[in-house]
Structures are given as structure tokens and as C-alpha cells.
Design a protein around this motif. Structure first.
Motif, PDB file in Angstrom:
ATOM      1  N   ARG A  47       0.834  -1.208   0.000  1.00 48.55           N
ATOM      2  CA  ARG A  47       0.000   0.000   0.000  1.00 48.55           C
ATOM      3  C   ARG A  47       0.869   1.258   0.000  1.00 48.55           C
ATOM      4  N   ARG A  50       2.587   1.810  -3.411  1.00 47.79           N
ATOM      5  CA  ARG A  50       1.643   2.224  -4.453  1.00 47.79           C
ATOM      6  C   ARG A  50       1.047   3.598  -4.194  1.00 47.79           C
ATOM      7  N   SER A  51       1.508   4.276  -3.163  1.00 50.85           N
ATOM      8  CA  SER A  51       0.994   5.593  -2.795  1.00 50.85           C
ATOM      9  C   SER A  51       1.966   6.680  -3.223  1.00 50.85           C
ATOM     10  N   LEU A  56       2.086   7.196   3.306  1.00 52.28           N
ATOM     11  CA  LEU A  56       0.718   7.521   3.683  1.00 52.28           C
ATOM     12  C   LEU A  56       0.723   8.031   5.117  1.00 52.28           C
ATOM     13  N   ASP A  60      -4.446   7.237   7.398  1.00 56.33           N
ATOM     14  CA  ASP A  60      -4.878   6.723   6.093  1.00 56.33           C
ATOM     15  C   ASP A  60      -4.445   5.272   5.911  1.00 56.33           C
ATOM     16  N   GLN A  64      -6.881   2.104   5.195  1.00 54.10           N
ATOM     17  CA  GLN A  64      -6.731   1.249   4.015  1.00 54.10           C
ATOM     18  C   GLN A  64      -6.496  -0.215   4.369  1.00 54.10           C
ATOM     19  N   THR A 152      -9.415   3.705   0.119  1.00 52.82           N
ATOM     20  CA  THR A 152      -8.503   4.463  -0.732  1.00 52.82           C
ATOM     21  C   THR A 152      -8.094   5.774  -0.066  1.00 52.82           C
ATOM     22  N   SER A 155      -5.182   8.415  -1.070  1.00 53.77           N
ATOM     23  CA  SER A 155      -4.785   8.220  -2.464  1.00 53.77           C
ATOM     24  C   SER A 155      -5.157   9.452  -3.259  1.00 53.77           C
ATOM     25  N   THR A 156      -4.515   9.597  -4.400  1.00 57.62           N
ATOM     26  CA  THR A 156      -4.882  10.677  -5.305  1.00 57.62           C
ATOM     27  C   THR A 156      -5.397  10.069  -6.587  1.00 57.62           C
ATOM     28  N   THR A 159      -2.897   7.994  -8.679  1.00 58.41           N
ATOM     29  CA  THR A 159      -2.204   6.865  -8.076  1.00 58.41           C
ATOM     30  C   THR A 159      -3.162   5.702  -7.926  1.00 58.41           C
ATOM     31  N   ASP A 161      -5.136   2.531  -6.452  1.00 61.53           N
ATOM     32  CA  ASP A 161      -5.404   2.024  -5.116  1.00 61.53           C
ATOM     33  C   ASP A 161      -4.952   0.570  -5.057  1.00 61.53           C
ATOM     34  N   TRP A 162      -5.346  -0.113  -4.074  1.00 59.44           N
ATOM     35  CA  TRP A 162      -4.872  -1.474  -3.835  1.00 59.44           C
ATOM     36  C   TRP A 162      -5.082  -2.370  -5.040  1.00 59.44           C
TER      37      TRP A 162
END
Length: 169
Positions: A47, A50-51, A56, A60, A64, A152, A155-156, A159, A161-162
Motif C-alpha cells: 500500500r 503504491r501511494s 501515507l 490513512d 486502508q 482508498t 490516495s490521489t 495513483t 489504489d490497492w
């Protein structure tokens, strides 16, 4: 109780989901252990990686994952001791901090991912035709968003999410 109630397709759907999750989780856990990671540590690393900025806010990260805020603190503490993560103060909120993947954490993830992806392909995505997989992903996102709306958090739009794009249509 009416025996036919157990033939309800809703019970079958949830039962199949639970059984598939249990089977995949057991295969994943054994593979993660080979790389010195628990399933929750792999999830946290993934996570974060991928952020945006590989980080994070702790709140957050808790939103998640399946962890409480105190649970995520304990996991991050342990992973920080192992050199996989670091904490960074949030410049806009003194009460908040970020969990950030370190170079060692990214290296461990890079070592783990090829085997993880093989398991996913062999036991999950490879079992489905592309159109079936697309429909399953759509359905899972809908269910996830309904039962876990914070999945999520942080997240933006640019980007993932999971499991795929943020803001799926």
C-alpha cells in the motif's frame, strides 16, 4: 428452520468468497514467510509503495488496512525496527505522521513480488477469462466501496489504489 434457506445463492456467494480468500491467503502467507514478511507487513509495504511518494499518513494507512490505528502503530513500529519503514512528521499537521517505505523495504518488496504475482496468476487471475476478471474486479470494487469506504484514503486520482485505478467508474 427451512432447509432451503441454506441453498440461498447469497450464502453460496459469501461462502465461495470466504473459501477463495482462505485458500489464496494460505498460499500467500507461505510465500511471504520465505521473505521474512507477515501478510500484514506485505500489505503495508504494498500500500505504501503504491501511494504518492511511497508514503501515507498513519491514519490513512489504518483506513486502508484491516488494522486499527493502534494496530497500525504496532506494525509500523516493528517494521521501522526492521528497517523496512520510517516515520516522517507531517508538515501540515503536528498531530499526524507519515509511514514511508525505506530502500530496504522496497528491496524486500521487489524480492517478494515475483513469487506473489506467480501465485496470483496461477491460483486467481489465471483461472478467469479476461472479461470474467474485469466483471469480478468491478463487482469487488463496488462491494469494497460499500463496506470499506476508507479503503482508498490518502490516495490521489493519479495513483492506483490497492486493486486498480482510484475513482473506478
Amino acid at each position: 428452520m427451512d432447509q432451503n434457506v441454506f441453498d440461498d445463492p447469497r450464502i453460496t456467494a459469501v461462502g465461495l468468497l470466504v473459501e477463495a480468500h482462505a485458500g489464496l491467503s494460505a498460499r500467500f502467507a507461505a510465500q511471504f514467510e520465505e521473505h521474512g514478511l507477515s501478510p500484514v507487513e506485505f500489505e503495508v509495504l504494498t500500500r505504501l509503495a503504491r501511494s504518492p511518494g511511497n508514503q501515507l499518513r498513519m491514519t490513512d494507512l489504518a483506513a486502508q488496512t484491516s488494522l486499527s490505528t493502534s494496530g497500525v502503530t504496532r506494525v509500523v513500529d516493528r517494521m521501522e525496527r526492521d528497517g523496512l519503514l520510517a516515520r516522517r512528521a507531517c508538515p501540515s499537521d503536528r498531530r499526524s505522521s507519515f509511514a514511508v517505505v525505506t530502500a530496504s523495504g522496497l528491496q524486500r518488496l521487489d524480492e517478494t513480488l515475483p513469487g506473489h504475482l506467480r501465485i496470483i496468476e496461477q491460483w486467481f487471475t489465471g483461472q478467469l477469462a479476461p472479461e470474467s476478471l474485469a466483471a469480478l474486479l468491478d463487482g469487488l470494487r463496488r462491494v469494497r466501496d460499500a463496506v470499506h469506504p476508507g479503503a482508498t484514503a490518502g490516495s490521489t486520482g493519479s495513483t492506483p489504489d490497492w486493486d486498480g485505478p482510484v475513482n473506478p467508474s
